[in-house]
Write a protein that holds these residues in place. Structure first.
Motif, short mmCIF file in Angstrom:
data_model
loop_
_atom_site.label_atom_id
_atom_site.label_comp_id
_atom_site.label_asym_id
_atom_site.label_seq_id
_atom_site.Cartn_x
_atom_site.Cartn_y
_atom_site.Cartn_z
N GLU A 29 0.79 -1.23 0.00
CA GLU A 29 0.00 0.00 0.00
C GLU A 29 0.83 1.28 0.00
O GLU A 29 0.40 2.31 -0.53
N ASN A 30 2.00 1.24 0.63
CA ASN A 30 2.75 2.48 0.83
C ASN A 30 3.24 3.11 -0.47
O ASN A 30 3.41 2.43 -1.49
N LEU A 53 5.63 9.12 2.65
CA LEU A 53 6.10 9.58 1.34
C LEU A 53 4.94 9.96 0.42
O LEU A 53 5.13 10.63 -0.58
N ARG A 54 3.71 9.57 0.83
CA ARG A 54 2.56 9.99 0.01
C ARG A 54 2.34 11.49 0.13
O ARG A 54 1.67 12.11 -0.70
N PHE A 55 2.90 12.11 1.17
CA PHE A 55 2.71 13.55 1.36
C PHE A 55 3.80 14.39 0.71
O PHE A 55 3.79 15.60 0.81
N TYR A 56 4.78 13.71 0.11
CA TYR A 56 5.93 14.46 -0.38
C TYR A 56 6.49 13.82 -1.65
O TYR A 56 6.78 12.63 -1.68
N THR A 57 6.63 14.60 -2.68
CA THR A 57 7.23 14.11 -3.91
C THR A 57 8.48 14.92 -4.22
O THR A 57 8.41 16.14 -4.37
N PRO A 58 9.64 14.25 -4.30
CA PRO A 58 10.88 14.98 -4.59
C PRO A 58 10.79 15.69 -5.94
O PRO A 58 10.10 15.22 -6.86
N SER A 85 5.63 -14.46 -4.37
CA SER A 85 4.94 -13.95 -3.19
C SER A 85 5.83 -13.92 -1.94
O SER A 85 5.48 -13.28 -0.95
N PHE A 86 6.98 -14.61 -2.00
CA PHE A 86 7.84 -14.65 -0.81
C PHE A 86 8.27 -13.23 -0.45
O PHE A 86 8.71 -12.46 -1.29
N TRP A 87 8.14 -12.88 0.83
CA TRP A 87 8.40 -11.52 1.33
C TRP A 87 7.53 -10.49 0.60
O TRP A 87 7.88 -9.31 0.56
N ASN A 88 6.45 -10.93 -0.01
CA ASN A 88 5.53 -9.99 -0.69
C ASN A 88 6.21 -9.23 -1.83
O ASN A 88 5.84 -8.11 -2.18
N ARG A 89 7.23 -9.87 -2.42
CA ARG A 89 7.97 -9.18 -3.47
C ARG A 89 7.07 -8.77 -4.63
O ARG A 89 7.22 -7.69 -5.20
N ASP A 90 6.12 -9.65 -4.99
CA ASP A 90 5.31 -9.35 -6.17
C ASP A 90 4.56 -8.03 -6.03
O ASP A 90 4.35 -7.33 -7.02
N ASN A 91 4.18 -7.66 -4.81
CA ASN A 91 3.50 -6.38 -4.61
C ASN A 91 4.48 -5.23 -4.34
O ASN A 91 4.35 -4.14 -4.90
N ALA A 92 5.46 -5.51 -3.48
CA ALA A 92 6.41 -4.44 -3.12
C ALA A 92 7.17 -3.95 -4.36
O ALA A 92 7.41 -2.75 -4.50
N TYR A 93 7.52 -4.87 -5.25
CA TYR A 93 8.29 -4.46 -6.42
C TYR A 93 7.48 -3.52 -7.34
O TYR A 93 8.06 -2.69 -8.04
N LYS A 94 6.16 -3.68 -7.33
CA LYS A 94 5.34 -2.72 -8.09
C LYS A 94 5.42 -1.35 -7.45
O LYS A 94 5.57 -0.33 -8.13
N SER A 95 5.33 -1.33 -6.12
CA SER A 95 5.42 -0.05 -5.41
C SER A 95 6.78 0.61 -5.62
O SER A 95 6.90 1.83 -5.56
N TRP A 96 7.79 -0.22 -5.85
CA TRP A 96 9.15 0.32 -6.02
C TRP A 96 9.44 0.65 -7.48
O TRP A 96 10.50 1.17 -7.79
#
Ligand code: GP9
Ligand code: MN
Length: 428
Positions: A108-109, A405-410, A134-145
């Motif tokens: 979500e972050n 970080l949702r409140f701030y964009t470099p 799905s291990f360590w939730n990589r499939d979702n976290a990598y999208k966020s990254w």
């Protein structure tokens, strides 16, 4: 809420250290390989077992004249292990004091991670790992990254004994990844997460090319065998990179993510290191892992700066010529002369150039001597470092748990749109 972000921004302004002009931009435009050496500890570098080097390839890489290597670099992971290392390496945010931030907050972050930053500078970004996505939730976290591609175990070739422990054996994994690497538009940023050198270090006879150690501690003695196997896998991969010319066109960064041998095996470790005992101080120093950056023409050498995983991102970005001053990154450039050299551990302990603070005990980092009577100057310095560590951890935690970080964009950064990422492209 968003006022917490103001606190973080004010802290960043005050604590940022400038890049080293001799290194800034020295690898601009090059491809980047981030090679994750699973459970690989610093003591293995140049270590001999049974009269032979355990990891000749990595030793050579470590000492290469175009490699900057660090011999006072520590892992800083907590319960999230590999995932904490990934979080620090690619976001310069600490893992949480409990659990895995990649799991609890990766989906979500909002993040401003290495793949997103570099993608916006023209890089194609890809992660490779021979375990389920799905291990360590990589499939979702990598999208966020902001990873464009994630080549997980569904891409792996299948065969008898191809897998061991958590996934595809390193040699097959790195060999297989070539066919995907070759299709990535350059410059690319590729993270390769190895896995075979993971506890309990299982390996088939055919791949065991060095005898086990003989401490009698069965959880320890296989470690050199899988470390050697990883070393051979890296050798094959570097040969491939040299053959294709990629070696001369890339930054190759390698790091150990965390200890392989846990603190409960002090007796066996003493035997491996040939030391009398294994003290708390020794245990703290045993948390060193390799961090090496190779690039064509780079002024290499062994650098003694005290640092850790949190510092990798600003170090790498500066080498690539990317300014980090508008980013929320808790680490600082390890090549900067102004680096504070204070390494925070997740439990509030720390190692600095001067002190090693473990619970109530303070040691002289250079000598390992337990300091019982601090001078007023030492007391003040120690307090400054302790405050620094506490603030680092507390503010990083606020960023993650408050999704700040949702409140701030470099400046110049475009927020990642997670809906644009899908790693199921060839799964039918
Ligand atoms: C699994 C691998 C291992 O995919 O990354 O994780 P660890 O147990 O080292 O945290
Ligand atoms: Mn790991």
């Amino acid at each position: 809420d968003s006022s917490d972000m103001d606190e973080v921004l004010a802290y960043m302004k005050k604590n940022q250290v400038p890049a080293n002009v001799n290194y800034f931009g020295k690898a601009e435009g090059k491809n980047v390989f981030v090679i994750h050496l699973e459970s690989f500890q610093q003591f293995l570098i140049d270590y001999q077992s049974n009269g032979e080097e355990v990891t000749p390839t990595l030793n050579q890489f470590y000492h290469d004249s175009n490699t900057v290597s660090f011999d006072n670099f520590f892992h800083q992971v907590g319960q999230g292990k590999t995932s904490d290392a990934e979080m620090m390496l690619e976001n310069s945010l600490y893992g949480l004091s409990q659990g895995s931030a990649m799991v609890t907050n990766g989906t979500e972050n909002t993040f401003q991670a290495a793949p997103a930053i570099l993608n916006q500078k023209g890089y194609t970004t890809a992660a490779f790992h021979g375990d389920v996505a799905s291990f360590w939730n990589r499939d979702n976290a990598y999208k966020s990254w902001g990873y464009n591609y994630f080549f997980d175990s569904t891409y792996d070739s299948k065969g008898e004994n191809f897998n061991v422990g958590y996934g595809l054996k390193d040699k097959i994994f790195l060999k297989d990844s070539a066919q995907y690497l070759e299709q990535l538009p350059q410059p690319f940023y590729a993270k390769m997460i190895t896995v075979t050198n993971h506890y309990p270090y299982p390996l088939d006879e055919a791949n065991a090319t060095i005898p086990k150690t003989t401490t009698g501690d069965s959880t320890v003695d296989g470690y050199v065998q899988t470390a050697r196997y990883l070393d051979e896998a890296i050798n094959e991969f570097l040969t491939y990179l040299k053959t294709t010319g990629l070696y001369d066109n890339s930054v190759i960064l390698m790091y150990g993510d965390h200890y392989g041998i846990s603190s409960n095996h002090g007796k066996a470790v003493s035997q491996l290191l040939g030391t009398e005992e294994y003290t708390d101080f020794d245990d703290a120093m045993f948390q060193k892992v390799p961090f090496m950056i190779h690039a064509p023409g780079l002024a290499g050498g062994v650098n003694h700066t005290y640092g850790g995983e949190i510092d990798v991102l600003p170090t790498l970005l500066h080498l690539l010529g990317v300014d980090t001053k508008d980013y929320i990154q808790f680490g600082s450039d390890l090549l900067s002369d102004e680096n504070k050299q204070v390494v925070a551990f997740r439990n509030g302990n720390f190692v600095s150039k001067q002190f090693t603070k473990l619970s109530g005990d303070v040691y002289d980092t250079a000598t390992g001597e337990l300091l019982t009577n601090l001078t007023p100057v030492q007391t003040a310095e120690l307090k400054k470092e302790k405050d620094y560590v506490d603030t680092q951890l507390a503010l990083s935690d606020k960023v993650i748990t408050g999704d700040l970080l949702r409140f701030y964009t470099p400046d110049g950064f475009k927020p990642v749109d997670k809906t644009q990422y899908n790693y199921k492209y060839n799964k039918g």
